[in-house]
Scaffold this motif. Structure first.
Motif, PDB file in Angstrom:
ATOM      1  N   LYS A  42      -0.070  -6.998  -7.625  1.00 23.94           N
ATOM      2  CA  LYS A  42      -0.648  -8.202  -8.211  1.00 23.94           C
ATOM      3  C   LYS A  42      -2.134  -8.010  -8.456  1.00 23.94           C
ATOM      4  CE  LYS A  42       2.575 -11.290  -5.994  1.00 23.94           C
ATOM      5  NZ  LYS A  42       3.059 -12.469  -6.592  1.00 23.94           N
ATOM      6  N   GLU A  43      -2.695  -8.949  -9.199  1.00 25.51           N
ATOM      7  CA  GLU A  43      -4.144  -8.991  -9.328  1.00 25.51           C
ATOM      8  C   GLU A  43      -4.695  -9.500  -7.998  1.00 25.51           C
ATOM      9  OE1 GLU A  43      -7.583 -11.235 -11.882  1.00 25.51           O
ATOM     10  OE2 GLU A  43      -5.624 -10.970 -12.796  1.00 25.51           O
ATOM     11  N   ILE A  44      -5.777  -8.910  -7.545  1.00 25.16           N
ATOM     12  CA  ILE A  44      -6.319  -9.214  -6.230  1.00 25.16           C
ATOM     13  C   ILE A  44      -7.680  -9.889  -6.354  1.00 25.16           C
ATOM     14  CG2 ILE A  44      -7.025  -8.231  -4.004  1.00 25.16           C
ATOM     15  CD1 ILE A  44      -4.045  -7.784  -4.648  1.00 25.16           C
ATOM     16  N   ILE A  45      -7.850 -10.992  -5.621  1.00 30.62           N
ATOM     17  CA  ILE A  45      -9.157 -11.636  -5.480  1.00 30.62           C
ATOM     18  C   ILE A  45      -9.632 -11.340  -4.072  1.00 30.62           C
ATOM     19  CG2 ILE A  45     -10.415 -13.818  -5.358  1.00 30.62           C
ATOM     20  CD1 ILE A  45      -8.349 -14.950  -7.365  1.00 30.62           C
ATOM     21  N   ILE A  46     -10.746 -10.668  -3.962  1.00 35.61           N
ATOM     22  CA  ILE A  46     -11.297 -10.377  -2.643  1.00 35.61           C
ATOM     23  C   ILE A  46     -12.248 -11.505  -2.275  1.00 35.61           C
ATOM     24  CG2 ILE A  46     -12.677  -8.774  -1.271  1.00 35.61           C
ATOM     25  CD1 ILE A  46     -11.575  -6.530  -3.038  1.00 35.61           C
ATOM     26  N   LEU A  47     -11.961 -12.149  -1.143  1.00 32.38           N
ATOM     27  CA  LEU A  47     -12.744 -13.295  -0.701  1.00 32.38           C
ATOM     28  C   LEU A  47     -13.122 -13.121   0.769  1.00 32.38           C
ATOM     29  CD1 LEU A  47     -13.929 -15.936  -1.692  1.00 32.38           C
ATOM     30  CD2 LEU A  47     -11.799 -17.074  -1.081  1.00 32.38           C
ATOM     31  N   THR A  48     -13.881 -12.065   1.026  1.00 33.77           N
ATOM     32  CA  THR A  48     -14.388 -11.844   2.377  1.00 33.77           C
ATOM     33  C   THR A  48     -15.671 -12.649   2.562  1.00 33.77           C
ATOM     34  OG1 THR A  48     -15.538  -9.867   1.590  1.00 33.77           O
ATOM     35  CG2 THR A  48     -13.368  -9.538   2.599  1.00 33.77           C
ATOM     36  N   ASP A  49     -16.080 -12.793   3.820  1.00 34.82           N
ATOM     37  CA  ASP A  49     -17.299 -13.536   4.124  1.00 34.82           C
ATOM     38  C   ASP A  49     -18.495 -12.898   3.428  1.00 34.82           C
ATOM     39  OD1 ASP A  49     -15.676 -15.055   5.737  1.00 34.82           O
ATOM     40  OD2 ASP A  49     -16.322 -14.108   7.599  1.00 34.82           O
ATOM     41  N   TRP A  50     -19.561 -13.688   3.289  1.00 31.10           N
ATOM     42  CA  TRP A  50     -20.750 -13.174   2.593  1.00 31.10           C
ATOM     43  C   TRP A  50     -21.816 -12.742   3.585  1.00 31.10           C
ATOM     44  CZ3 TRP A  50     -17.587 -16.896   0.841  1.00 31.10           C
ATOM     45  CH2 TRP A  50     -17.786 -18.198   1.268  1.00 31.10           C
ATOM     46  N   ASP A  51     -21.390 -11.950   4.558  1.00 31.05           N
ATOM     47  CA  ASP A  51     -22.301 -11.307   5.501  1.00 31.05           C
ATOM     48  C   ASP A  51     -22.186  -9.795   5.295  1.00 31.05           C
ATOM     49  OD1 ASP A  51     -19.796 -10.727   6.583  1.00 31.05           O
ATOM     50  OD2 ASP A  51     -20.114 -11.839   8.432  1.00 31.05           O
ATOM     51  N   ARG A  52     -22.902  -9.034   6.095  1.00 33.03           N
ATOM     52  CA  ARG A  52     -22.904  -7.574   5.923  1.00 33.03           C
ATOM     53  C   ARG A  52     -21.500  -6.994   6.057  1.00 33.03           C
ATOM     54  NH1 ARG A  52     -24.471  -2.558   6.188  1.00 33.03           N
ATOM     55  NH2 ARG A  52     -24.960  -1.283   7.935  1.00 33.03           N
ATOM     56  N   ARG A  53     -20.770  -7.434   7.078  1.00 31.65           N
ATOM     57  CA  ARG A  53     -19.411  -6.928   7.293  1.00 31.65           C
ATOM     58  C   ARG A  53     -18.512  -7.282   6.097  1.00 31.65           C
ATOM     59  NH1 ARG A  53     -14.433  -8.501   9.399  1.00 31.65           N
ATOM     60  NH2 ARG A  53     -13.372  -6.883  10.580  1.00 31.65           N
ATOM     61  N   GLY A  54     -18.616  -8.515   5.629  1.00 28.50           N
ATOM     62  CA  GLY A  54     -17.818  -8.943   4.483  1.00 28.50           C
ATOM     63  C   GLY A  54     -18.150  -8.166   3.224  1.00 28.50           C
ATOM     64  N   ASP A  55     -19.448  -7.886   3.037  1.00 30.18           N
ATOM     65  CA  ASP A  55     -19.873  -7.085   1.876  1.00 30.18           C
ATOM     66  C   ASP A  55     -19.273  -5.684   1.925  1.00 30.18           C
ATOM     67  OD1 ASP A  55     -21.418  -9.208   0.960  1.00 30.18           O
ATOM     68  OD2 ASP A  55     -23.308  -8.379   1.716  1.00 30.18           O
ATOM     69  N   LEU A  56     -19.355  -5.064   3.098  1.00 28.11           N
ATOM     70  CA  LEU A  56     -18.812  -3.704   3.252  1.00 28.11           C
ATOM     71  C   LEU A  56     -17.302  -3.677   3.059  1.00 28.11           C
ATOM     72  CD1 LEU A  56     -20.906  -2.509   6.338  1.00 28.11           C
ATOM     73  CD2 LEU A  56     -21.111  -1.712   3.968  1.00 28.11           C
ATOM     74  N   LEU A  57     -16.627  -4.652   3.649  1.00 25.09           N
ATOM     75  CA  LEU A  57     -15.176  -4.734   3.531  1.00 25.09           C
ATOM     76  C   LEU A  57     -14.754  -4.962   2.079  1.00 25.09           C
ATOM     77  CD1 LEU A  57     -12.592  -4.662   5.195  1.00 25.09           C
ATOM     78  CD2 LEU A  57     -12.863  -7.106   5.607  1.00 25.09           C
ATOM     79  N   SER A  58     -15.442  -5.855   1.399  1.00 26.94           N
ATOM     80  CA  SER A  58     -15.155  -6.129  -0.011  1.00 26.94           C
ATOM     81  C   SER A  58     -15.326  -4.870  -0.852  1.00 26.94           C
ATOM     82  CB  SER A  58     -16.081  -7.234  -0.530  1.00 26.94           C
ATOM     83  OG  SER A  58     -15.917  -7.410  -1.907  1.00 26.94           O
ATOM     84  N   SER A  59     -16.403  -4.168  -0.624  1.00 23.93           N
ATOM     85  CA  SER A  59     -16.685  -2.948  -1.382  1.00 23.93           C
ATOM     86  C   SER A  59     -15.619  -1.879  -1.141  1.00 23.93           C
ATOM     87  CB  SER A  59     -18.068  -2.426  -0.988  1.00 23.93           C
ATOM     88  OG  SER A  59     -18.345  -1.238  -1.647  1.00 23.93           O
ATOM     89  N   LYS A  60     -15.253  -1.686   0.108  1.00 28.63           N
ATOM     90  CA  LYS A  60     -14.267  -0.653   0.459  1.00 28.63           C
ATOM     91  C   LYS A  60     -12.892  -0.990  -0.120  1.00 28.63           C
ATOM     92  CE  LYS A  60     -12.427   2.863   2.575  1.00 28.63           C
ATOM     93  NZ  LYS A  60     -12.099   3.953   1.676  1.00 28.63           N
ATOM     94  N   ILE A  61     -12.446  -2.224   0.088  1.00 27.06           N
ATOM     95  CA  ILE A  61     -11.129  -2.623  -0.429  1.00 27.06           C
ATOM     96  C   ILE A  61     -11.113  -2.530  -1.954  1.00 27.06           C
ATOM     97  CG2 ILE A  61      -9.487  -4.527  -0.670  1.00 27.06           C
ATOM     98  CD1 ILE A  61     -10.448  -5.504   2.106  1.00 27.06           C
ATOM     99  N   SER A  62     -12.169  -3.018  -2.586  1.00 29.18           N
ATOM    100  CA  SER A  62     -12.266  -2.987  -4.048  1.00 29.18           C
ATOM    101  C   SER A  62     -12.192  -1.560  -4.570  1.00 29.18           C
ATOM    102  CB  SER A  62     -13.566  -3.646  -4.481  1.00 29.18           C
ATOM    103  OG  SER A  62     -13.708  -3.602  -5.870  1.00 29.18           O
ATOM    104  N   SER A  63     -12.941  -0.668  -3.964  1.00 27.78           N
ATOM    105  CA  SER A  63     -12.938   0.741  -4.399  1.00 27.78           C
ATOM    106  C   SER A  63     -11.551   1.353  -4.260  1.00 27.78           C
ATOM    107  CB  SER A  63     -13.924   1.559  -3.567  1.00 27.78           C
ATOM    108  OG  SER A  63     -15.234   1.157  -3.819  1.00 27.78           O
ATOM    109  N   ASP A  64     -10.916   1.126  -3.103  1.00 20.86           N
ATOM    110  CA  ASP A  64      -9.578   1.678  -2.875  1.00 20.86           C
ATOM    111  C   ASP A  64      -8.582   1.159  -3.906  1.00 20.86           C
ATOM    112  OD1 ASP A  64     -10.571   2.998  -0.667  1.00 20.86           O
ATOM    113  OD2 ASP A  64      -9.413   1.861   0.811  1.00 20.86           O
ATOM    114  N   LEU A  65      -8.587  -0.154  -4.130  1.00 20.36           N
ATOM    115  CA  LEU A  65      -7.616  -0.756  -5.036  1.00 20.36           C
ATOM    116  C   LEU A  65      -7.840  -0.334  -6.483  1.00 20.36           C
ATOM    117  CD1 LEU A  65      -7.303  -4.339  -3.552  1.00 20.36           C
ATOM    118  CD2 LEU A  65      -5.722  -2.421  -3.298  1.00 20.36           C
ATOM    119  N   GLN A  66      -9.098  -0.249  -6.895  1.00 22.90           N
ATOM    120  CA  GLN A  66      -9.385   0.203  -8.259  1.00 22.90           C
ATOM    121  C   GLN A  66      -8.951   1.652  -8.442  1.00 22.90           C
ATOM    122  OE1 GLN A  66     -13.521  -0.792  -8.800  1.00 22.90           O
ATOM    123  NE2 GLN A  66     -13.048  -2.909  -9.336  1.00 22.90           N
TER     124      GLN A  66
END
Length: 111
Positions: A42-66
């Motif tokens: 499916k199309e994925i919306i990443i909605l992690t928290d907007w703190d450092r951990r959330g930023d890192l997690l969003s970036s990692k998941i996004s890179s992997d999925l792309q």
């Protein structure tokens, strides 16, 4: 599908009326989560928290999925965080924040 960090994030989104599929990213390695999401296709919306951990997690998941060929939406997270970042720091606070905003609007309408 929406990817959040934990169960409280899911609960907050459900209270806001979001009934679509939501996947949590805690207690599972990021690569394993990415493979699981690709299998759902499916199309994925990443909605992690907007703190450092959330930023890192969003970036990692996004890179992997792309890399794995899935369409990833991080714009929604960035837009939402820019709107509420001064007031709240995480997804789990969205419901209480919206409840507060609705009560403010309703007060203003009575005048």
């Amino acid at each position: 599908m929406i990817v959040v960090e934990g169960k409280r994030d899911v609960a907050s989104l459900r209270k806001l009326g979001i009934m679509g599929p939501i996947e949590t990213s805690t207690h599972i390695p990021v690569l394993e989560l990415s493979v699981k999401l690709v299998e759902k296709g499916k199309e994925i919306i990443i909605l992690t928290d907007w703190d450092r951990r959330g930023d890192l997690l969003s970036s990692k998941i996004s890179s992997d999925l792309q890399y794995l060929g899935l369409k990833v939406d991080t714009d929604f997270r960035m837009t939402l965080s820019s709107l509420v970042k001064k007031e709240i720091k995480d997804v789990e606070s969205l419901y209480s924040y919206m409840k507060k905003m609705r009560s403010c609007v309703n007060k203003d309408e009575t005048y």
